[in-house]
Design a protein around this motif. Structure first.
Motif, PDB file in Angstrom:
ATOM      1  N   SER A 213     -47.878 -28.239 -11.488  1.00 48.33           N
ATOM      2  CA  SER A 213     -49.041 -27.599 -10.877  1.00 48.33           C
ATOM      3  C   SER A 213     -49.058 -27.813  -9.367  1.00 48.33           C
ATOM      4  O   SER A 213     -49.395 -26.904  -8.598  1.00 48.33           O
ATOM      5  N   ALA A 214     -48.685 -29.023  -8.947  1.00 46.67           N
ATOM      6  CA  ALA A 214     -48.626 -29.317  -7.515  1.00 46.67           C
ATOM      7  C   ALA A 214     -47.558 -28.466  -6.836  1.00 46.67           C
ATOM      8  O   ALA A 214     -47.771 -27.948  -5.726  1.00 46.67           O
ATOM      9  N   LEU A 215     -46.412 -28.305  -7.483  1.00 44.94           N
ATOM     10  CA  LEU A 215     -45.355 -27.455  -6.929  1.00 44.94           C
ATOM     11  C   LEU A 215     -45.802 -26.008  -6.845  1.00 44.94           C
ATOM     12  O   LEU A 215     -45.488 -25.296  -5.880  1.00 44.94           O
ATOM     13  N   PHE A 216     -46.533 -25.554  -7.860  1.00 38.97           N
ATOM     14  CA  PHE A 216     -47.054 -24.185  -7.842  1.00 38.97           C
ATOM     15  C   PHE A 216     -47.938 -23.967  -6.615  1.00 38.97           C
ATOM     16  O   PHE A 216     -47.799 -22.961  -5.906  1.00 38.97           O
ATOM     17  N   LEU A 217     -48.841 -24.904  -6.352  1.00 39.68           N
ATOM     18  CA  LEU A 217     -49.724 -24.774  -5.195  1.00 39.68           C
ATOM     19  C   LEU A 217     -48.941 -24.839  -3.896  1.00 39.68           C
ATOM     20  O   LEU A 217     -49.265 -24.142  -2.925  1.00 39.68           O
ATOM     21  N   LEU A 218     -47.908 -25.674  -3.862  1.00 37.59           N
ATOM     22  CA  LEU A 218     -47.095 -25.810  -2.661  1.00 37.59           C
ATOM     23  C   LEU A 218     -46.335 -24.518  -2.354  1.00 37.59           C
ATOM     24  O   LEU A 218     -46.260 -24.080  -1.206  1.00 37.59           O
TER      25      LEU A 218
ATOM     26  N   THR B 219     -46.603 -10.338  -8.181  1.00 39.31           N
ATOM     27  CA  THR B 219     -47.024 -11.074  -6.993  1.00 39.31           C
ATOM     28  C   THR B 219     -46.384 -12.458  -7.015  1.00 39.31           C
ATOM     29  O   THR B 219     -45.923 -12.936  -8.066  1.00 39.31           O
ATOM     30  N   VAL B 220     -46.382 -13.104  -5.859  1.00 38.77           N
ATOM     31  CA  VAL B 220     -45.806 -14.447  -5.770  1.00 38.77           C
ATOM     32  C   VAL B 220     -46.518 -15.390  -6.734  1.00 38.77           C
ATOM     33  O   VAL B 220     -45.887 -16.195  -7.424  1.00 38.77           O
ATOM     34  N   ALA B 221     -47.843 -15.280  -6.814  1.00 42.44           N
ATOM     35  CA  ALA B 221     -48.617 -16.187  -7.665  1.00 42.44           C
ATOM     36  C   ALA B 221     -48.295 -15.996  -9.141  1.00 42.44           C
ATOM     37  O   ALA B 221     -48.101 -16.975  -9.870  1.00 42.44           O
TER      38      ALA B 221
ATOM     39  N   VAL C 297     -54.733 -23.683 -13.086  1.00 44.58           N
ATOM     40  CA  VAL C 297     -54.650 -23.771 -11.624  1.00 44.58           C
ATOM     41  C   VAL C 297     -54.390 -22.392 -11.020  1.00 44.58           C
ATOM     42  O   VAL C 297     -55.014 -22.007 -10.015  1.00 44.58           O
ATOM     43  N   ALA C 298     -53.490 -21.627 -11.627  1.00 39.31           N
ATOM     44  CA  ALA C 298     -53.173 -20.296 -11.115  1.00 39.31           C
ATOM     45  C   ALA C 298     -54.379 -19.366 -11.191  1.00 39.31           C
ATOM     46  O   ALA C 298     -54.639 -18.580 -10.273  1.00 39.31           O
ATOM     47  N   ALA C 299     -55.123 -19.454 -12.276  1.00 37.46           N
ATOM     48  CA  ALA C 299     -56.281 -18.571 -12.461  1.00 37.46           C
ATOM     49  C   ALA C 299     -57.437 -18.945 -11.540  1.00 37.46           C
ATOM     50  O   ALA C 299     -58.130 -18.062 -11.007  1.00 37.46           O
TER      51      ALA C 299
END
Length: 246
Positions: free
Chosen positions: A27-32, A49-51, A119-121
């Motif tokens: 999750s931290a890597l996703f946000l980064l 999309t990137v997200a 986290v993504a949502a």
């Protein structure tokens, strides 16, 4: 076997370091990676999309972490400590030990997938239909069994001292070359050709197809099935070999 599964789950849930790397780290890597990307920025060649693209990649990465890292090192250490040998003296069949390891790893991998989705949502406002969320969870969770089998195979192949470097090389190699950390479309053409045949690339492609409201490609499904048979077959052979040496 049910008692062993419960024991494995309890041990995994008590391991804070393991939970951090399998649940929080993805999750931290996703946000980064996706945190600075705009809501309309898309990955070339995917239409995503990137997200949304990185959400599937990091959920897959989290599940990979849980089943591969958890199985390989724990099995190698249990072999050296004599725990596996003690289990062979019980009525537990060999397949029961392998199933217990795979099942416990698969259960622990589920939170890592769900946390990345949440986290993504909430942070990146990723919106999908209800059936897509369910299908994504099921596809990524089921696909993680391929790497659970690989973890068992590595655990029986390597000694306690060698298992960590072998696992880390396999773990990071499959993650990077399979396009989990960055889109494979950014690779040179020759590297893209290699990536297309890796299990991690096919694994992430399952979720990407669902995000595009498409059925997973037959090639990706076939690749994962073939890899699962190879890894599971290798794990079974190594287990029998280890039994003969005991």
């Amino acid at each position: 076997m049910n008692s062993l599964i419960k024991l494995e789950l309890t041990r995994a849930l008590r391991n804070r370091k393991f939970l951090f790397f399998s649940v929080i780290y993805p999750s931290a890597l996703f946000l980064l990676i996706a945190g600075s990307a705009g809501g309309t920025d898309k990955i070339d060649g995917t239409g995503l999309t990137v997200a949304t693209y990185m959400m599937v990649s990091m959920a897959s990465f989290g599940a990979l972490t849980a089943v591969l890292m958890g199985n390989s090192e724990r099995i190698a250490k249990e072999r050296e400590s004599g725990w596996v040998r003690q289990l062979r003296l019980t009525t537990l069949p060999g397949r029961g030990y392998v199933i217990a390891k795979t099942a416990s790893a698969a259960v622990v991998s589920l939170p890592s997938i769900i946390v990345v989705f949440i986290v993504a949502a909430t942070v990146k406002d990723v919106r999908l239909d209800a059936w897509q969320w369910v299908a994504l969870t099921g596809a990524i969770w089921a696909g993680s069994l391929v790497f659970a089998a690989l973890g068992v195979a590595i655990g029986y192949m390597a000694s306690g001292d060698a298992v960590r470097p072998i696992t880390m090389i396999t773990y990071f190699g499959l993650s990077m070359l399979g396009g989990l950390w960055m889109p494979a479309t950014t690779f040179p053409d020759w590297l893209q050709d290699i990536a297309k045949w890796l299990p991690t690339h096919a694994y992430a492609a399952l979720g990407q197809a669902i995000e595009q409201s498409q059925s997973p490609h037959a090639k990706d499904v076939t690749l994962l099935v073939v890899y699962f048979v190879l890894f599971a077959g290798g794990a079974a052979w190594l287990y029998r070999k280890d039994t003969l040496k005991a």
